[in-house]
Design an enzyme around this catalytic site. Structure first.
Site, mmCIF file in Angstrom:
data_model
loop_
_atom_site.group_PDB
_atom_site.id
_atom_site.type_symbol
_atom_site.label_atom_id
_atom_site.label_comp_id
_atom_site.label_asym_id
_atom_site.label_seq_id
_atom_site.Cartn_x
_atom_site.Cartn_y
_atom_site.Cartn_z
ATOM 1 N N ALA A 39 4.096 5.731 0.767
ATOM 2 C CA ALA A 39 5.486 5.347 0.474
ATOM 3 C C ALA A 39 5.603 3.826 0.431
ATOM 4 O O ALA A 39 4.866 3.113 1.113
ATOM 5 C CB ALA A 39 6.407 5.916 1.544
ATOM 6 N N ARG A 54 7.479 1.740 1.681
ATOM 7 C CA ARG A 54 7.779 0.995 2.911
ATOM 8 C C ARG A 54 6.514 0.719 3.724
ATOM 9 O O ARG A 54 6.536 -0.058 4.668
ATOM 10 C CB ARG A 54 8.801 1.762 3.764
ATOM 11 C CG ARG A 54 8.371 3.138 4.198
ATOM 12 C CD ARG A 54 9.493 3.884 4.899
ATOM 13 N NE ARG A 54 9.102 5.245 5.254
ATOM 14 C CZ ARG A 54 9.199 6.284 4.451
ATOM 15 N NH1 ARG A 54 9.655 6.125 3.208
ATOM 16 N NH2 ARG A 54 8.838 7.492 4.852
ATOM 17 N N TYR A 55 5.408 1.396 3.375
ATOM 18 C CA TYR A 55 4.170 1.219 4.137
ATOM 19 C C TYR A 55 3.160 0.287 3.451
ATOM 20 O O TYR A 55 2.223 -0.158 4.096
ATOM 21 C CB TYR A 55 3.477 2.576 4.365
ATOM 22 C CG TYR A 55 4.313 3.545 5.154
ATOM 23 C CD1 TYR A 55 4.770 3.219 6.432
ATOM 24 C CD2 TYR A 55 4.644 4.793 4.638
ATOM 25 C CE1 TYR A 55 5.546 4.113 7.157
ATOM 26 C CE2 TYR A 55 5.418 5.686 5.358
ATOM 27 C CZ TYR A 55 5.864 5.341 6.618
ATOM 28 O OH TYR A 55 6.625 6.215 7.341
ATOM 29 N N ILE A 56 3.298 0.063 2.161
ATOM 30 C CA ILE A 56 2.285 -0.719 1.444
ATOM 31 C C ILE A 56 2.837 -2.097 1.076
ATOM 32 O O ILE A 56 4.060 -2.285 0.986
ATOM 33 C CB ILE A 56 1.776 0.024 0.183
ATOM 34 C CG1 ILE A 56 2.933 0.417 -0.753
ATOM 35 C CG2 ILE A 56 0.970 1.246 0.575
ATOM 36 C CD1 ILE A 56 2.496 1.090 -2.033
#
Length: 645
Positions: free
Chosen positions: A124, A126-128
């Site tokens: 997602a 928001r994580y990368i």
């Protein structure tokens, strides 16, 4: 519609209030659909030739530049920033950004960005994290030569096109489906594109062929420069690990290990190939192990994998780009020529701006030196008004400004008044002179680049190759493929039976006579006692005609198998001898091999796979004064002709 309107008018007051008047909508459909189609073509699906970006990609790059401070940004943050410019949802922006990141050229990525080899999705947003690559910072941006426009809501400015000084479109490739047209520009090799640009600038010929990030083997015989109607064949790289194991190390573009394995398992289920088991050990590199049962030929299985699975596929390129707000269909060669010329034009604009800035610097540095060295600042001590100060400085400078390249303006004088006392007191004449001489060298160098623009552009491309070309060597091997005949490599997975008397053939007639092993893609050739022939696909049960005399698997364009035949032409007619081969016919059509009379009958028939000719003995009944009642007929004396002879 008009008729209805006339009727309504005629009825007058008789019309009830709840009846609805008819409204013409043809004009709306026409205009609205055209607007929609134009929007999708120009603003969503097709890239511009100037920078090689679709609008969403351009806005992502612009947002990344605005956020750029050298550190990584959360992709969700970049997506949110892009939404100030892009009038669509966050999911579409995130997907577009992941696609750019996976091409490993413009975005420096951190975290799980998915895997093009296995088809795994990215984590997602928001994580990368992401930031612009060094290549993107050098090649994509140049604010001074960028043309700007208002964003969709008028709050911000965004670039009309980014000043990309590189044939980015050819290196990254592009794919998009619009309304009424689509585009599919295949990716090309980074270093080869640079070499082609240099050749183009030198006036030399060049050829460009695709190069895929998934590697594999490609046949570019019919590439047709990436124009409509061209085709590229791509294959997986399959090698033999041992006598019972095959290994796939590279996969065709457009597939991933999951879809490839699915296609192999389907072919196995259908009996086209025989495998024992399949293992996927793919991580950073592709490794698919195919274990074969004992007794199965690895070479034949490799050919069968190409014939019946996604290990070989064909890709049809379609070079469609946007130029001057219109779609244009051009090939890879023309794309590179236009892009290279565009790069030269932008390098020229940058040099011209740089020259103007250097000359402006030189002018003010020279003016500052005159102002301080000749103590012109003392002339303003007696002045009470601002106008008097300006006039005094102007008068004091005049004797020393002959060597300046342009006239002294009021703005120049105002800048002189802003020089701090500290700077005047610490002014070093030698240091100032060195600075001016340094500017003069830079001006001369910039002017030299402008005078030799093509050489400067060639050096620019060579510099890009030396800085960023390492590790970007060609991945896909170019080779001419041998055509694989599916019927030769397919596993014989079923049995063919015949009921000669009733005239049926098929794979379900297990109680009847067994003929041969066959596969479900084979064609079957059948001859009957009445001199008829038919070629048909293998099926569970097919009616041909009563009294079948020969059934076999049919090979197309087969000139080796020779059929020898003696038949009586109609009831009581003459007997004829013929030798012929069958190379190709229309499927499921009944062909008459006799002269055409009804009740013809085949007396003798043989099918010889290597064109053999046998000798047959002819016996005649005693009728009238015939002396010779028995003799041998050698089929070798009969000329081989077509089936219609």
């Amino acid at each position: 519609m008009q008729d209805n309107e006339e009727v309504n008018e005629g009825q007058g007051e008789e019309m009830s209030n709840d009846q609805v008047a008819l409204t013409r909508v043809t004009g709306m459909y026409k205009d609205w659909f055209l607007d929609y189609a134009s929007y999708v073509i120009l603003e969503r699906a097709v890239p511009a030739i100037e920078d090689g970006f679709k609008p969403v990609q351009r806005r992502i790059m612009h947002a990344l530049k605005e956020l750029d401070d050298g550190r990584y940004n959360k992709v969700a943050n970049v997506v949110g920033h892009t939404m100030q410019y892009h009038p669509h949802g966050d999911a579409s922006i995130a997907d577009a950004m992941v696609q750019i990141g996976q091409k490993d050229l413009l975005i420096d990525t951190q975290g799980n960005w998915g895997n093009i080899l296995t088809g795994d999705r990215a984590a997602a947003s928001r994580y990368i994290e992401a930031r612009l690559s060094k290549f993107a910072l050098e090649v994509v941006f140049s604010p001074k030569i960028t043309e700007w426009q208002s964003s969709y809501d008028g709050r911000k400015k965004e670039p009309v096109n980014l000043p990309v000084k590189f044939p980015l479109l050819l290196v990254q490739g592009a794919e998009g489906i619009a309304v009424g047209l689509s585009t599919k520009i295949l990716p090309h090799n980074f270093n080869e594109v640079i070499d082609a640009s240099i050749k183009n600038l030198k006036g030399q010929r060049f050829k460009l062929f695709p190069d895929f990030p998934t590697a594999g083997i490609i046949d570019v015989t019919n590439y047709n420069d990436g124009l409509r109607g061209g085709k590229i064949r791509v294959r997986a790289r399959i090698s033999q690990l041992d006598k019972n194991t095959l290994v796939i190390n590279e996969i065709p573009y457009g597939t991933n290990t999951s879809s490839l394995i699915d296609s192999i398992l389907k072919a196995n289920d259908k009996g086209k190939i025989k495998i024992k088991k399949i293992e996927d050990n793919t991580a950073a590199q592709v490794e698919i192990l195919i274990h074969l049962p004992s007794g199965i030929s690895p070479d034949k299985t490799i050919d069968a994998l190409y014939a019946f699975t996604s290990c070989e596929s064909s890709i049809s390129p379609l070079g469609c780009i946007i130029e001057d707000n219109k779609p244009l269909f051009i090939g890879a060669t023309e794309m590179l020529e236009r892009s290279t010329q565009h790069t030269v034009e932008m390098l020229k604009q940058e040099l011209e701006i740089q020259l103007a800035e250097l000359e402006e610097q030189w002018h003010f540095a020279s003016l500052e030196r005159i102002f301080i060295e000749n103590r012109v600042y003392r002339d303003i001590e007696e002045e009470d008004t601002w106008e008097g100060v300006i006039a005094a400085i102007d008068k004091g400078l005049k004797p020393f400004t002959k060597n300046l390249k342009r006239a002294v303006t009021e703005e120049d004088i105002i800048r002189l008044t802003e020089i701090r006392i500290k700077r005047i007191s610490k002014f070093d004449i030698d240091k100032a002179q060195h600075f001016i001489e340094g500017l003069e060298e830079k001006i001369a160098e910039t002017q030299h680049h402008l005078d030799h623009l093509i050489d400067y552009a060639i050096d620019y491309f060579k510099n890009l190759k030396s800085k960023f070309g390492k590790g970007r060597e060609r991945k896909s091997e170019i080779r001419i493929f041998d055509d694989i005949e599916a019927t030769k490599v397919v596993i014989r997975n079923t049995k063919l039976y015949v009921n000669r008397e009733e005239g049926f053939i098929g794979t379900s007639l297990r109680k009847d006579e067994y003929v041969t092993d066959c596969s479900d893609i084979d064609d079957i050739i059948v001859f009957t006692k009445t001199g008829h022939m038919m070629i048909t696909k293998v099926d569970s049960k097919t009616f041909i005609g009563k009294n079948i005399i020969h059934v076999a698997v049919f090979k197309k364009k087969d000139k080796r198998t020779t059929y020898n035949m003696i038949y009586k032409d109609g009831r009581g007619g003459s007997s004829y001898v013929k030798r012929y081969f069958v190379t190709g016919v229309t499927r499921d059509k009944l062909y008459d091999l006799t002269a055409g009379k009804s009740n013809s009958d085949v007396s003798y028939f043989s099918a010889n796979p290597n064109g053999e000719a046998e000798v047959v003995t002819i016996n005649l009944r005693q009728v009238g004064s015939i002396k010779k009642l028995k003799w041998d007929l050698d089929f070798a004396d009969v000329t081989i002709k077509g089936r219609a002879s």
